[in-house]
Design a protein around this motif. Structure first.
Motif, PDB file in Angstrom:
ATOM      1  N   ARG A 740      52.842 -45.830 -60.074  1.00  0.00           N
ATOM      2  CA  ARG A 740      52.469 -44.771 -61.009  1.00  0.00           C
ATOM      3  C   ARG A 740      51.843 -43.606 -60.244  1.00  0.00           C
ATOM      4  O   ARG A 740      51.049 -43.815 -59.320  1.00  0.00           O
ATOM      5  CB  ARG A 740      51.475 -45.292 -62.055  1.00  0.00           C
ATOM      6  N   VAL A 741      52.191 -42.397 -60.637  1.00  0.00           N
ATOM      7  CA  VAL A 741      51.545 -41.179 -60.179  1.00  0.00           C
ATOM      8  C   VAL A 741      51.138 -40.392 -61.412  1.00  0.00           C
ATOM      9  O   VAL A 741      51.990 -40.070 -62.256  1.00  0.00           O
ATOM     10  CB  VAL A 741      52.476 -40.341 -59.277  1.00  0.00           C
ATOM     11  N   GLN A 742      49.857 -40.109 -61.529  1.00  0.00           N
ATOM     12  CA  GLN A 742      49.308 -39.406 -62.685  1.00  0.00           C
ATOM     13  C   GLN A 742      48.550 -38.176 -62.201  1.00  0.00           C
ATOM     14  O   GLN A 742      47.727 -38.257 -61.281  1.00  0.00           O
ATOM     15  CB  GLN A 742      48.359 -40.309 -63.471  1.00  0.00           C
ATOM     16  N   ILE A 743      48.824 -37.022 -62.824  1.00  0.00           N
ATOM     17  CA  ILE A 743      48.086 -35.808 -62.505  1.00  0.00           C
ATOM     18  C   ILE A 743      47.077 -35.548 -63.617  1.00  0.00           C
ATOM     19  O   ILE A 743      47.424 -35.532 -64.803  1.00  0.00           O
ATOM     20  CB  ILE A 743      49.032 -34.604 -62.352  1.00  0.00           C
ATOM     21  N   LEU A 744      45.805 -35.399 -63.194  1.00  0.00           N
ATOM     22  CA  LEU A 744      44.729 -35.079 -64.131  1.00  0.00           C
ATOM     23  C   LEU A 744      44.546 -33.569 -64.168  1.00  0.00           C
ATOM     24  O   LEU A 744      44.434 -32.915 -63.119  1.00  0.00           O
ATOM     25  CB  LEU A 744      43.423 -35.740 -63.704  1.00  0.00           C
ATOM     26  N   ALA A 758      58.912 -47.280 -64.186  1.00  0.00           N
ATOM     27  CA  ALA A 758      59.676 -47.636 -65.383  1.00  0.00           C
ATOM     28  C   ALA A 758      60.265 -46.404 -66.064  1.00  0.00           C
ATOM     29  O   ALA A 758      61.416 -46.428 -66.524  1.00  0.00           O
ATOM     30  CB  ALA A 758      58.778 -48.400 -66.352  1.00  0.00           C
ATOM     31  N   THR A 759      59.490 -45.311 -66.122  1.00  0.00           N
ATOM     32  CA  THR A 759      59.948 -44.121 -66.857  1.00  0.00           C
ATOM     33  C   THR A 759      60.680 -43.122 -65.975  1.00  0.00           C
ATOM     34  O   THR A 759      61.495 -42.335 -66.468  1.00  0.00           O
ATOM     35  CB  THR A 759      58.752 -43.423 -67.531  1.00  0.00           C
ATOM     36  N   HIS A 760      60.387 -43.103 -64.672  1.00  0.00           N
ATOM     37  CA  HIS A 760      60.999 -42.156 -63.744  1.00  0.00           C
ATOM     38  C   HIS A 760      61.451 -42.891 -62.477  1.00  0.00           C
ATOM     39  O   HIS A 760      60.970 -42.619 -61.372  1.00  0.00           O
ATOM     40  CB  HIS A 760      60.016 -41.047 -63.377  1.00  0.00           C
ATOM     41  N   PRO A 761      62.346 -43.853 -62.606  1.00  0.00           N
ATOM     42  CA  PRO A 761      62.709 -44.677 -61.438  1.00  0.00           C
ATOM     43  C   PRO A 761      63.283 -43.867 -60.280  1.00  0.00           C
ATOM     44  O   PRO A 761      63.129 -44.263 -59.118  1.00  0.00           O
ATOM     45  CB  PRO A 761      63.746 -45.654 -62.011  1.00  0.00           C
ATOM     46  N   HIS A 762      63.930 -42.734 -60.558  1.00  0.00           N
ATOM     47  CA  HIS A 762      64.538 -41.938 -59.504  1.00  0.00           C
ATOM     48  C   HIS A 762      63.507 -41.276 -58.594  1.00  0.00           C
ATOM     49  O   HIS A 762      63.840 -40.834 -57.489  1.00  0.00           O
ATOM     50  CB  HIS A 762      65.434 -40.849 -60.131  1.00  0.00           C
ATOM     51  N   LEU A 790      48.743 -45.069 -57.854  1.00  0.00           N
ATOM     52  CA  LEU A 790      48.195 -46.420 -57.961  1.00  0.00           C
ATOM     53  C   LEU A 790      49.268 -47.448 -58.250  1.00  0.00           C
ATOM     54  O   LEU A 790      50.392 -47.110 -58.651  1.00  0.00           O
ATOM     55  CB  LEU A 790      47.133 -46.483 -59.051  1.00  0.00           C
ATOM     56  N   LEU A 791      48.905 -48.690 -58.044  1.00  0.00           N
ATOM     57  CA  LEU A 791      49.722 -49.822 -58.478  1.00  0.00           C
ATOM     58  C   LEU A 791      49.138 -50.296 -59.793  1.00  0.00           C
ATOM     59  O   LEU A 791      48.061 -50.896 -59.831  1.00  0.00           O
ATOM     60  CB  LEU A 791      49.695 -50.943 -57.437  1.00  0.00           C
ATOM     61  N   GLU A 792      49.833 -50.003 -60.873  1.00  0.00           N
ATOM     62  CA  GLU A 792      49.334 -50.364 -62.197  1.00  0.00           C
ATOM     63  C   GLU A 792      49.776 -51.753 -62.602  1.00  0.00           C
ATOM     64  O   GLU A 792      49.056 -52.490 -63.273  1.00  0.00           O
ATOM     65  CB  GLU A 792      49.828 -49.334 -63.225  1.00  0.00           C
ATOM     66  N   ASN A 793      50.972 -52.151 -62.198  1.00  0.00           N
ATOM     67  CA  ASN A 793      51.517 -53.460 -62.550  1.00  0.00           C
ATOM     68  C   ASN A 793      51.901 -54.195 -61.273  1.00  0.00           C
ATOM     69  O   ASN A 793      52.454 -53.611 -60.341  1.00  0.00           O
ATOM     70  CB  ASN A 793      52.762 -53.306 -63.437  1.00  0.00           C
ATOM     71  N   GLY A 794      51.586 -55.467 -61.226  1.00  0.00           N
ATOM     72  CA  GLY A 794      51.896 -56.245 -60.030  1.00  0.00           C
ATOM     73  C   GLY A 794      50.650 -56.532 -59.231  1.00  0.00           C
ATOM     74  O   GLY A 794      49.529 -56.254 -59.641  1.00  0.00           O
TER      75      GLY A 794
END
Length: 853
Positions: A740-744, A758-762, A790-794
């Motif tokens: 996951r990459v999240q911009i605040l 999951a949402t942007h596999p490319h 971050l690693l959100e799942n796994g």
């Protein structure tokens, strides 16, 4: 079974002059003497791992030992193990005790009857001309609630310890309860046997033990830990404090001082063929008890460099075992007669061991961390205490790539790592008893951090006092986890790690600058660079103040203002600092101006991941407790403060106090650097400018690089007309991943700027480079931007993080970009993110109400 690592000489004298005096032919060491240490006699202070003597203290010594009693001076105190504040000073107490021929002091503080606080005077009462020397500490009745108190420290020729006599006299008109319980600071192993309290060195390899017990006197009875003294009543007692090359030797010396008859044991330990001595084992002497009687402790004796255990013991019959990690224990028995000598040899079966050869891709030896994890029915390893590098529970941290670790026969998963930039080596092994197996590990540097160096601004070793991790152990831990720049930040003393770095041969791996952590009952501060002042209290450090602004300003100007001076607040209570200075639950604005007085604040250490939190609180339960407690989320309040216009540089640290379980290797930072070679790192002329500008990357594993616009770095001001391109690249070694990459945007998780596998596999990859995208960020008004990867799942592929306090989730973020959209300079938006800034005290029910739960 107890585990003993091989003997290694890791604590040489810090003062070569004293070593020369000891070794010089014809040097006379047999006259007891006491003297006050003045200028020019500093080389005669006791030395070693815990030595803490300064000018003005008192040295007592004879042919066998050297001891130090602290002077009566304002703020005279040992390290933080004796605490701070008005009652934390400890003048007139025993600080150091070492053998004359093995200067390796391991004692931090011994307080007769728990001595602490101000005294009336400390002085020499016998100088040694009659074969004895003594120093007395006196607290007059007028200064001690009507109770006169005197402690006398006496050294006699030929004794391997000192006699400590305490006298209490009630000079008041009413009964007074007094404590008689002695106090000393932490050791790794302590116990009691035959009324004698003993202690082992933190690292058994140091081969130093202490013991003390009360000396019997005709007609004297036992003394309770607390006694009520009647008016005019006098109470006097003596105890003997001994030092030895093992706890057993020190314990025996105390017993001998009480007149117990002794004999001598000479036990030679050798390999099975008798040709090579065994130096890493220990002889565990079991307590002799009657049927149904509870044992009060076994003590251990250690061999010298020739494998010989030679010591006097109280006469009698002994049973025990010779034990060493990787060997089967060998039972031994012997009987000592008064004045007799027993000579025995024990041939031990071959040891089971793993031999490691750890190299980089060029074949160069590498510092590393090894985890040896028991599998199947094999019992978990216990290679030694968590405070040391060379064998801590199921790990071994090494300053070089070639070393051996003795382990019991069994099956293990071996994992070799060197921080978050290198690959790892994983191998299943099965060891038969007596087998040696070679683990050949090649670790490639996978993550390209060219132009950046890894750093941690906050860690500790034993001079800090709130831990007993050796300085060498801390630095080996740092090298094994591949931290390249680590300022010295011991509690309340200006200290320098550089001599230990050089002695360990790690100058090409670690760079440091001298600094300190200034600590009290409120906010703690790190500061560097500073200059240590030898042989004065706290190395010349200032005194902490409860108002964090006064402490910050004191540090800013200490020893003269410097352009490269860094001051940070550690593990801050953000609600206290910014909204509730009295910590009474009432909002009062906090400490106005504090942001401008410091360069950064720790947002990350331990297990916090609050930069993505949804509220400024978390409700938790302490271990083994059903009670709910409230914790503020400092990262959330940090985001609130950014929105109020406070430019607070975030800092990520380990704040390590041990090696295993609380070592480095969790949160760390990266800073831009002109060089990638640690030996050439220059804080003053390079790193300081980047740190002061806030060019920080904070991470537990992913290496995150973000530039804005035309190459601006995190922490910079950026001009944008409405669309700002952020170039985001994330690299991970082969045992770390992100999804996951999240911009605040102004601290809020913008849904359109949330990217997952999951949402942007490319957008995500599976190699070292996990993410490499340029993301256009549309802005209608000024905003600060933070990218979080971050690693959100796994979960992690190996046991990363077990040097730190917990198994941390891979996460990285950076100091904000401050984006000016309208051309009038960046303006904070004032958004509190849906919550009032918290106060310092709230109940769980109040928090639930605020959170709508």
């Amino acid at each position: 079974m107890m585990n003993f690592a091989p003997l290694t000489p890791r604590w040489p004298l810090r003062l070569s002059l004293l070593a020369a005096l000891i070794a010089a032919p014809g040097t006379h060491l047999h006259a007891a003497e006491a003297f006050e240490v003045g200028a020019g006699r500093e080389a005669e202070l006791p030395v070693g791992k815990e030595a803490d003597g300064i000018r003005g203290d008192f040295v007592l010594r004879n042919d066998k030992i050297t001891a130090l009693v602290s002077q009566n001076a304002p703020l005279r105190r040992a390290n933080m193990s004796t605490f701070y504040g008005e009652d934390g000073v400890t003048p007139g107490c025993l600080y150091d005790l070492a053998l004359r021929d093995k200067q390796d002091d391991q004692l931090i503080y011994f307080g007769p009857a728990g001595q602490r606080g101000q005294v009336s005077y400390v002085k020499i009462v016998e100088d040694g001309k009659q074969g004895e020397c003594a120093v007395e500490t006196v607290i007059t009745a007028a200064k001690n609630g009507g109770v006169y108190k005197r402690h006398e420290y006496r050294v006699r020729d030929g004794e391997q310890g000192l006699r400590i006599q305490t006298t209490l006299r009630n000079e008041g008109k009413a009964p007074v309860k007094v404590s008689t319980k002695d106090a000393w600071t932490r050791f790794n192993e302590t116990g009691e046997r035959d009324g004698v309290t003993w202690a082992d060195a933190v690292d058994p390899d140091d081969r130093i033990g202490y013991a003390y017990g009360k000396l019997s006197a005709p007609g004297a009875g036992a003394i309770a830990d607390e006694v009520e003294l009647q008016p005019g009543q006098v109470l006097t007692w003596v105890r003997f404090l001994a030092i030895g090359r093992s706890p057993a030797e020190a314990w025996s010396a105390v017993r001998g001082a009480n007149g117990v008859p002794t004999g001598r044991l000479e036990l030679a330990l050798a390999e099975a063929d008798g040709t090579k001595p065994v130096t890493g084992a220990g002889l565990v002497l079991e307590q002799e008890i009657n049927p149904g009687q509870k044992s009060d402790g076994s003590v251990v004796a250690y061999p010298d460099s020739q494998g010989l255990i030679a010591l006097s013991l109280p006469s009698g019959t002994y049973h025990g075992s010779v034990e060493e990690a990787g060997r089967l224990p060998r039972r031994v028995s012997f009987t000592l007669n008064q004045g007799g000598v027993v000579k025995q040899q024990e041939k031990l079966e071959p040891a089971t061991r793993l031999k490691f050869v750890v190299q980089d891709a060029r074949g160069q030896s590498l510092p590393c961390k090894v985890q040896i994890l028991a599998t199947g029915e094999t019992k978990p390893l216990n290679l030694g205490p968590v405070m040391r590098a060379h064998g801590c529970k199921d790990q071994y941290h090494s300053e070089k790539g070639e070393f051996s670790v003795q382990v019991p026969a069994g099956t293990y998963k071996v994992v070799v790592t060197r921080g978050i930039e290198y690959s790892h080596h994983e191998q299943e092994v099965a060891l038969a008893q007596g087998q040696e197996l070679v683990v050949d590990a090649k670790l490639a540097r996978l993550v390209d951090t060219t132009g950046w160096i890894s750093t941690d601004f906050h860690n500790h070793s034993t001079p800090s006092g709130d831990n007993i991790c050796g300085t060498a152990d801390r630095l080996i831990n740092i090298a094994a986890e591949h931290l390249e720049f680590t300022p010295t930040t011991e509690h309340n003393r200006i200290y320098d790690w550089r001599p230990t770095i050089e002695r360990l041969g790690l100058s090409q791996e670690i760079q440091t600058v001298v600094g300190m952590e200034l600590t009290g009952s409120g906010s703690h501060f790190n500061c560097f660079p500073l200059n240590p002042v030898p042989f004065v209290q706290d190395g010349g450090a200032p005194v902490w103040n409860a108002d964090p602004r006064i402490t910050a300003l004191t540090l800013r100007g200490w020893q003269g203002e410097r352009q490269d001076r860094w001051v940070q607040i550690n593990h801050p209570d953000m609600a206290f600092l910014y909204n509730d200075r009295h910590a009474d639950g009432v909002a009062d604005g906090g400490y106005l101006g504090i942001t401008e007085m410091v360069n950064g604040m720790e947002t990350e250490n331990f297990v916090d991941e609050g930069v993505l939190a949804d509220s400024p609180w978390r409700l938790t339960k302490a271990k083994n407790s059903l009670a709910t407690r409230v914790e503020t989320v400092r990262q959330f309040i940090w985001l609130q403060m950014l929105n109020q216009g406070h430019r607070i540089h975030p800092v990520a640290v380990a704040d390590a106090h041990a090696v295993h379980g609380n070592g480095v290797g969790g949160w760390r930072m990266y800073l831009p650097s002109k060089t990638d070679e640690p030996a050439k790192i220059d804080w003053t002329n390079d790193l300081a400018a980047h740190a002061l500008a806030g060019h920080f990357i904070l991470t537990t594993g992913p290496f995150l690089q973000v530039t804005a616009g035309d190459g601006k770095l995190p922490g910079d001001d950026v001009r944008s007309s409405g669309v700002l391109p952020l170039k985001v690249k994330v690299q991970c070694t082969d045992w770390i991943d992100i999804d996951r990459v999240q911009i605040l945007v102004n601290g809020r998780k913008e849904p359109s700027l949330n990217f997952t596998r999951a949402t942007h596999p490319h957008m995500f990859k599976d190699g070292v480079v996990k993410f490499d995208q340029t993301i256009p960020v549309k802005l209608g008004k000024d905003a600060h931007l933070i990218v979080v990867a971050l690693l959100e799942n796994g979960d992690l592929k190996t046991g990363y993080g077990t040097s730190g306090q917990a198994k941390l989730r891979p996460m990285a973020y950076h100091t904000p970009f401050y984006v000016d959209v309208d051309g009038h300079g960046f303006q904070a938006n004032g958004d509190n993110l849906g919550y009032d800034v918290p106060v310092a005290k709230m109940t769980p029910d109040e928090v639930r109400a605020k959170m709508g739960k």
